[in-house]
Enzyme design. Structure first.
Site, mmCIF file in Angstrom:
data_model
loop_
_atom_site.group_PDB
_atom_site.id
_atom_site.type_symbol
_atom_site.label_atom_id
_atom_site.label_comp_id
_atom_site.label_asym_id
_atom_site.label_seq_id
_atom_site.Cartn_x
_atom_site.Cartn_y
_atom_site.Cartn_z
ATOM 1 N N CYS A 162 -11.785 46.725 65.701
ATOM 2 C CA CYS A 162 -12.790 45.896 65.021
ATOM 3 C C CYS A 162 -13.642 46.694 64.034
ATOM 4 O O CYS A 162 -14.306 46.116 63.179
ATOM 5 C CB CYS A 162 -13.689 45.204 66.040
ATOM 6 S SG CYS A 162 -12.753 44.331 67.289
ATOM 7 N N HIS A 204 -20.233 42.938 62.971
ATOM 8 C CA HIS A 204 -18.942 42.454 63.452
ATOM 9 C C HIS A 204 -19.214 41.242 64.340
ATOM 10 O O HIS A 204 -20.096 41.274 65.196
ATOM 11 C CB HIS A 204 -18.243 43.558 64.245
ATOM 12 C CG HIS A 204 -17.080 43.079 65.049
ATOM 13 N ND1 HIS A 204 -16.108 42.256 64.520
ATOM 14 C CD2 HIS A 204 -16.741 43.284 66.352
ATOM 15 C CE1 HIS A 204 -15.220 41.986 65.459
ATOM 16 N NE2 HIS A 204 -15.588 42.585 66.578
ATOM 17 N N ASN A 210 -13.786 35.903 67.070
ATOM 18 C CA ASN A 210 -13.711 37.334 66.776
ATOM 19 C C ASN A 210 -12.381 37.621 66.068
ATOM 20 O O ASN A 210 -11.320 37.527 66.685
ATOM 21 C CB ASN A 210 -13.819 38.103 68.098
ATOM 22 C CG ASN A 210 -13.731 39.603 67.915
ATOM 23 O OD1 ASN A 210 -13.386 40.092 66.849
ATOM 24 N ND2 ASN A 210 -14.040 40.339 68.972
#
Ligand code: UT7
Length: 325
Positions: free
Chosen positions: A112, A252, A282
């Site tokens: 990520c 994020h 996500n």
């Protein structure tokens, strides 16, 4: 002073939207649980197209918006953990799809945090004078590696790709300060796609399916809040700035509650954090560039604005970048 600045953004997002209620039809979960624990309402899931389809869409849009030709692109970096193949790289597939015949192309893997790592690498090539521009894309098809029988992980993730074109600048703007870090001793907290070393000369059982995403959600949660707070504080301190000097914090998008904890600890109000997790879930390496592209399309970013991008994820890895628009 040579820096690299973001001159265009773009995205390639699957059109299929899967809501929490859609998930509740195929597993023991609910809209209420997912929203309360994560802030996610829906996510975009590939209708069968692989990553190269969406990274190519993003790349075409970025190149067109930057007003350059594919032949002008000198470097392509894709941040991903879900490329179509182990080799070729996702970046080489972008190169072919758009006809960027003069570019050098490779991938970076930092889960990520990957987009921020990719921007950092591209920034160094540009600052050193090796390349004049770089296409940096974060993209994932996480739907192909999550375990659709594990409700504690599969409801969290979504698919998509987005990115930026970085260009050499002679003025102090663009990527100004960075803080990257890795903590490999915690790698087991978040893993995906383990490849088993099975061969004709050992007894290791062959893999029957690709290793799914496994995650100790609570450990990642603690790590993430700690790293957003320390990363933002460090970058602000290095830059001699305060939170008031920053137009937007772009985290994020893993869990709304992670950002809420960080916001409380940093004493920065939630409305200064750009949040779109409700509509994407996500998307790992794609989440920050998807947010940036959305902000850009909405006209939220004005020349001279300072923004802070912060990510964290598998590795474990983290990164915080101060960017002047
Ligand atoms: O991109 C970076 C990687 N990922 C992250 O940043 C994720 C960080 N972690 C998190 O976001 C959170 O830890 C989660 C959202 C993954 C989990 O939230 P939690 O509050 O830590 O829940 P939990 O795992 O402790 O589970 C609580 C309960 C459990 O039931 P019991 O044991 O209390 O009866 C789970 O079985 O919730 C249950 N549960 C669910 N219930 C309905 C887990 N998943 C679901 C679900 N629907 N989808």
């Amino acid at each position: 002073m040579v820096t690299s600045k973001i001159v265009a953004t773009g995205a390639g997002i699957p059109s299929q939207i899967i809501t929490n209620d859609d998930l509740a039809k195929i597993m023991d979960t609910s809209d209420e649980w997912i929203r309360q624990r994560t802030g996610i309402g829906e996510r975009h899931i590939s209708g069968g197209e692989d990553l190269s389809y969406y990274t190519a869409q993003a790349a075409r849009q970025i190149i067109e918006r930057a007003g350059i030709t594919p032949e002008d692109v000198e470097l392509i970096i894709v941040a991903t953990v879900t490329a179509d193949y182990c080799t070729p790289s996702a970046a080489c597939m972008v190169q072919k799809a758009v006809g960027a015949v003069n570019a050098v192309a490779f991938d970076v893997t930092a889960a990520c945090s990957g987009f921020l790592y990719g921007v950092s690498v591209a920034d160094k090539f540009i600052r050193c004078g090796v390349y004049k521009n770089a296409l940096v894309i974060g993209g994932e098809i996480l739907s192909k590696i999550v375990d659709w029988k594990d409700r504690s992980t599969c409801v969290l993730f979504g698919d998509g790709a987005a990115g930026v074109l970085l260009e050499r600048s002679e003025t102090e703007e663009g990527i100004l300060i960075e803080e990257l870090g890795s903590k490999g001793d915690m790698y087991e907290v978040l893993t995906a796609r383990k490849l088993v070393p099975s061969n004709a000369f050992n007894q290791v059982e062959a893999q029957t399916e690709c290793g799914h995403v496994t995650m100790d959600g609570r450990e990642v949660f603690k790590f993430a809040t700690k790293k957003i707070v320390s990363g933002v504080n460090k970058v602000l301190e290095t830059a001699g700035l305060s939170a008031e000097d920053i137009t937007y914090f772009v985290p994020h998008q893993a869990n709304l509650r992670i950002v809420e904890v960080a916001s409380r600890k940093l004493k920065i109000p939630m409305d200064r954090f750009y949040i779109n997790i409700e509509h994407y879930g996500n998307t790992s390496a794609a989440s920050i560039p998807i947010a940036l592209n959305e902000m850009n399309e909405k006209g939220l970013l004005k020349k001279g604005d300072k923004i802070i991008l912060c990510g964290f994820g598998g590795g474990l890895t983290w990164g915080t970048l101060l960017v002047q628009w």
